[in-house]
Design a protein around this motif. Structure first.
Motif, PDB file in Angstrom:
ATOM      1  N   THR A   2       0.837  -1.196   0.000  1.00  0.00           N
ATOM      2  CA  THR A   2       0.000   0.000   0.000  1.00  0.00           C
ATOM      3  C   THR A   2       0.870   1.243   0.000  1.00  0.00           C
ATOM      4  O   THR A   2       1.942   1.282   0.605  1.00  0.00           O
ATOM      5  N   ASP A   3       0.343   2.283  -0.732  1.00  0.00           N
ATOM      6  CA  ASP A   3       1.042   3.571  -0.752  1.00  0.00           C
ATOM      7  C   ASP A   3       0.761   4.314   0.539  1.00  0.00           C
ATOM      8  O   ASP A   3      -0.378   4.343   1.023  1.00  0.00           O
ATOM      9  N   GLN A   4       1.771   4.882   1.099  1.00  0.00           N
ATOM     10  CA  GLN A   4       1.618   5.663   2.307  1.00  0.00           C
ATOM     11  C   GLN A   4       1.812   7.135   1.975  1.00  0.00           C
ATOM     12  O   GLN A   4       2.781   7.507   1.313  1.00  0.00           O
ATOM     13  N   SER A   5       0.868   7.978   2.418  1.00  0.00           N
ATOM     14  CA  SER A   5       0.973   9.415   2.167  1.00  0.00           C
ATOM     15  C   SER A   5       2.114   9.979   2.995  1.00  0.00           C
ATOM     16  O   SER A   5       2.353   9.537   4.131  1.00  0.00           O
ATOM     17  N   PRO A   6       2.833  10.966   2.417  1.00  0.00           N
ATOM     18  CA  PRO A   6       3.923  11.560   3.185  1.00  0.00           C
ATOM     19  C   PRO A   6       3.369  12.314   4.391  1.00  0.00           C
ATOM     20  O   PRO A   6       2.241  12.810   4.364  1.00  0.00           O
ATOM     21  N   PRO A   7       4.112  12.368   5.449  1.00  0.00           N
ATOM     22  CA  PRO A   7       3.635  13.087   6.636  1.00  0.00           C
ATOM     23  C   PRO A   7       3.467  14.562   6.332  1.00  0.00           C
ATOM     24  O   PRO A   7       4.158  15.110   5.468  1.00  0.00           O
ATOM     25  N   PRO A   8       2.523  15.237   6.992  1.00  0.00           N
ATOM     26  CA  PRO A   8       2.317  16.661   6.742  1.00  0.00           C
ATOM     27  C   PRO A   8       3.552  17.470   7.100  1.00  0.00           C
ATOM     28  O   PRO A   8       4.301  17.116   8.019  1.00  0.00           O
ATOM     29  N   ALA A   9       3.766  18.520   6.362  1.00  0.00           N
ATOM     30  CA  ALA A   9       4.940  19.367   6.604  1.00  0.00           C
ATOM     31  C   ALA A   9       4.784  20.107   7.928  1.00  0.00           C
ATOM     32  O   ALA A   9       3.674  20.477   8.331  1.00  0.00           O
ATOM     33  N   GLU A  10       5.902  20.292   8.587  1.00  0.00           N
ATOM     34  CA  GLU A  10       5.926  21.037   9.843  1.00  0.00           C
ATOM     35  C   GLU A  10       7.036  22.079   9.777  1.00  0.00           C
ATOM     36  O   GLU A  10       8.120  21.801   9.241  1.00  0.00           O
ATOM     37  N   TYR A  11       6.742  23.268  10.298  1.00  0.00           N
ATOM     38  CA  TYR A  11       7.704  24.366  10.219  1.00  0.00           C
ATOM     39  C   TYR A  11       7.849  25.045  11.576  1.00  0.00           C
ATOM     40  O   TYR A  11       6.860  25.215  12.308  1.00  0.00           O
ATOM     41  N   ARG A  12       9.047  25.421  11.868  1.00  0.00           N
ATOM     42  CA  ARG A  12       9.253  26.362  12.960  1.00  0.00           C
ATOM     43  C   ARG A  12       8.917  27.756  12.425  1.00  0.00           C
ATOM     44  O   ARG A  12       8.869  27.977  11.217  1.00  0.00           O
ATOM     45  N   GLY A  43       5.798  20.748  23.406  1.00  0.00           N
ATOM     46  CA  GLY A  43       6.821  21.045  24.396  1.00  0.00           C
ATOM     47  C   GLY A  43       7.003  22.538  24.526  1.00  0.00           C
ATOM     48  O   GLY A  43       6.076  23.293  24.807  1.00  0.00           O
ATOM     49  N   ARG A  44       8.189  22.974  24.220  1.00  0.00           N
ATOM     50  CA  ARG A  44       8.501  24.400  24.307  1.00  0.00           C
ATOM     51  C   ARG A  44       8.528  25.059  22.934  1.00  0.00           C
ATOM     52  O   ARG A  44       8.892  26.225  22.798  1.00  0.00           O
ATOM     53  N   ALA A  45       8.133  24.310  21.893  1.00  0.00           N
ATOM     54  CA  ALA A  45       8.196  24.839  20.521  1.00  0.00           C
ATOM     55  C   ALA A  45       6.803  24.950  19.913  1.00  0.00           C
ATOM     56  O   ALA A  45       5.905  24.160  20.226  1.00  0.00           O
ATOM     57  N   ASN A  46       6.627  25.935  19.046  1.00  0.00           N
ATOM     58  CA  ASN A  46       5.410  26.096  18.246  1.00  0.00           C
ATOM     59  C   ASN A  46       5.640  25.483  16.870  1.00  0.00           C
ATOM     60  O   ASN A  46       6.667  25.739  16.229  1.00  0.00           O
ATOM     61  N   VAL A  47       4.685  24.692  16.403  1.00  0.00           N
ATOM     62  CA  VAL A  47       4.819  24.011  15.119  1.00  0.00           C
ATOM     63  C   VAL A  47       3.715  24.500  14.175  1.00  0.00           C
ATOM     64  O   VAL A  47       2.532  24.501  14.533  1.00  0.00           O
ATOM     65  N   TYR A  48       4.119  24.919  12.987  1.00  0.00           N
ATOM     66  CA  TYR A  48       3.192  25.409  11.963  1.00  0.00           C
ATOM     67  C   TYR A  48       3.105  24.393  10.829  1.00  0.00           C
ATOM     68  O   TYR A  48       4.045  23.614  10.598  1.00  0.00           O
ATOM     69  N   GLY A  49       1.980  24.434  10.108  1.00  0.00           N
ATOM     70  CA  GLY A  49       1.782  23.492   9.018  1.00  0.00           C
ATOM     71  C   GLY A  49       1.492  24.189   7.699  1.00  0.00           C
ATOM     72  O   GLY A  49       1.575  25.424   7.575  1.00  0.00           O
ATOM     73  N   ASP A  50       1.110  23.365   6.706  1.00  0.00           N
ATOM     74  CA  ASP A  50       0.843  23.907   5.375  1.00  0.00           C
ATOM     75  C   ASP A  50      -0.355  24.860   5.367  1.00  0.00           C
ATOM     76  O   ASP A  50      -0.416  25.782   4.543  1.00  0.00           O
ATOM     77  N   GLU A  51      -1.325  24.654   6.280  1.00  0.00           N
ATOM     78  CA  GLU A  51      -2.472  25.559   6.322  1.00  0.00           C
ATOM     79  C   GLU A  51      -2.036  26.969   6.712  1.00  0.00           C
ATOM     80  O   GLU A  51      -2.600  27.967   6.240  1.00  0.00           O
ATOM     81  N   HIS A  52      -0.998  27.064   7.562  1.00  0.00           N
ATOM     82  CA  HIS A  52      -0.472  28.380   7.920  1.00  0.00           C
ATOM     83  C   HIS A  52       0.243  29.027   6.718  1.00  0.00           C
ATOM     84  O   HIS A  52       0.101  30.231   6.469  1.00  0.00           O
ATOM     85  N   LEU A  53       0.976  28.206   5.992  1.00  0.00           N
ATOM     86  CA  LEU A  53       1.681  28.721   4.809  1.00  0.00           C
ATOM     87  C   LEU A  53       0.690  29.208   3.761  1.00  0.00           C
ATOM     88  O   LEU A  53       0.855  30.286   3.180  1.00  0.00           O
TER      89      LEU A  53
END
Length: 369
Positions: A2-12, A43-53
């Motif tokens: 089975t094809d696995q979708s790539p994990p969603p992008a994450e950005y600092r 944790g102590r970091a904020n993570v942004y995704g493609d929806e933010h971009l």
């Protein structure tokens, strides 16, 4: 397998700022205004995704189109609640799209200099860039983008005809202000009578799509109206202009004294067939346009110093010397050439006499009972 979708992008936040072409400070300001969803906290970091971009890119696009941050927030909230932005953004794209079928071009500095006489002119180049006639291309050196090749071609033609570049720039600045006034009036007009129902509230998807269709239909009307009115005005004013420089042709054709001084302080004499000799005489005019004391029974007036009056008193002559203002003769010569000056003035005079005779006959015609 089975094809696995790539994990969603994450950005600092620093990565998101770099990819979106904005700054960390701007991203935080958008978050404070509610334009950007809050990031996921890990944790102590904020993570942004493609929806933010995507949201950052859409916000930048709307800002470029002239929207305020407040109106962008309303649009994005409509998008978030499922009302959609397709119609609204379609309307924006329709308004923001090209209003002419003309395509931009590129020109090198060498080609530019050749088109304007072959001599580099840094001041004129700076003027053209300031006015947007030319656009500098980053890293291209001597290559410029030309948004309107037609406008540049007009400038080159005017310059080749003898108009200084500084005069062309000044004329364009004046013309641009006048045209922007016309555009503003057309927008006010169409807003009042066509688009007002769509602008007094946040348009729905269907309303925005309908308004975009109206923009598409009405877009060419402004240019078509201006083209037609400009053609009419040019014809009217050009005719008036040449009549002004020819002097009062009707005085010459009917034997009037006219103005033989001219604005340049001189006159020219032309010999040829008497203007209007083949046309029907005007019924309302006296055969002798300069009556003497014997004709009128009054004391003779002061002699008119204009030589054209005396030159036209011999009614039996086949040809007469007519004194015309020198600037009028120069204007005709520039228009038709030296060899055609006499023929042009004779034809103009005959046409004037014919026109006045026809007008007189029409006025004197008795209506049928």
């Amino acid at each position: 397998m089975t094809d696995q979708s790539p994990p969603p992008a994450e950005y600092r936040i620093e990565d998101l700022a770099h990819i979106s072409g904005t700054s960390v400070r701007t991203i935080r300001a958008y978050q404070d205004r509610g334009l950007l969803p809050k990031p996921e906290r890990r944790g102590r970091a904020n993570v942004y995704g493609d929806e933010h971009l995507e949201r950052l890119r859409r916000t930048a696009d709307l800002l470029d189109r002239g929207y305020t941050l407040a109106s962008i927030k309303e649009l994005l909230e409509a998008w978030d609640t499922g009302r959609g932005l397709g119609g609204v953004l379609g309307l924006v794209a329709e308004i923001d799209g090209p209003w002419s079928d003309e395509e931009a071009a590129r020109i090198t500095r060498e080609e530019l200099d050749a088109a304007f006489g072959g001599s580099p002119d840094e001041e004129a180049l700076a003027d053209a860039v300031e006015l947007g006639v030319l656009e500098r291309l980053p890293g291209s050196g001597d290559v410029f983008r030309v948004p309107s090749p037609r406008e540049l071609a007009v400038a080159a033609e005017l310059h080749s005809a003898g108009v200084p570049l500084t005069a062309i720039s000044g004329h364009l600045r004046e013309l641009r202000g006048q045209v922007e006034h016309i555009a503003a009036r057309f927008l006010d007009f169409t807003t009042e009578y066509v688009f007002h129902p769509y602008l007094d509230h946040q348009p729905t998807e269907a309303e925005a799509t309908e308004a975009a269709g109206l923009v598409r239909r009405l877009r060419p009307l402004a240019q078509q109206t201006v083209d037609a009115e400009l053609a009419r005005a040019m014809r009217t004013l050009a005719t008036r202009y040449i009549h002004h420089h020819l002097g009062d042709i009707s005085n010459v054709s009917s034997g009037g004294s006219g103005d033989s001084s001219g604005s340049s302080g001189g006159s020219s004499e032309l010999s040829g067939p008497r203007a209007g000799q083949d046309a029907a005489p005007e019924p309302a005019r006296s055969p002798n346009p300069h009556p003497t004391s014997a004709d009128t029974g009054t004391s003779a007036p002061e002699a008119d110093p204009a030589p054209a009056a005396d030159a036209y008193t011999d009614a039996d002559a086949d040809a007469t010397m007519i004194a015309l203002p020198a600037d009028a003769v120069r204007a005709v010569r520039d228009l038709v050439g030296q060899e055609n000056v006499a023929a042009f003035i004779t034809a103009a005079a005959r046409r004037e006499v014919h026109a006045r005779t026809m007008d007189e006959l029409a006025v004197r015609r008795t209506p049928p009972h």
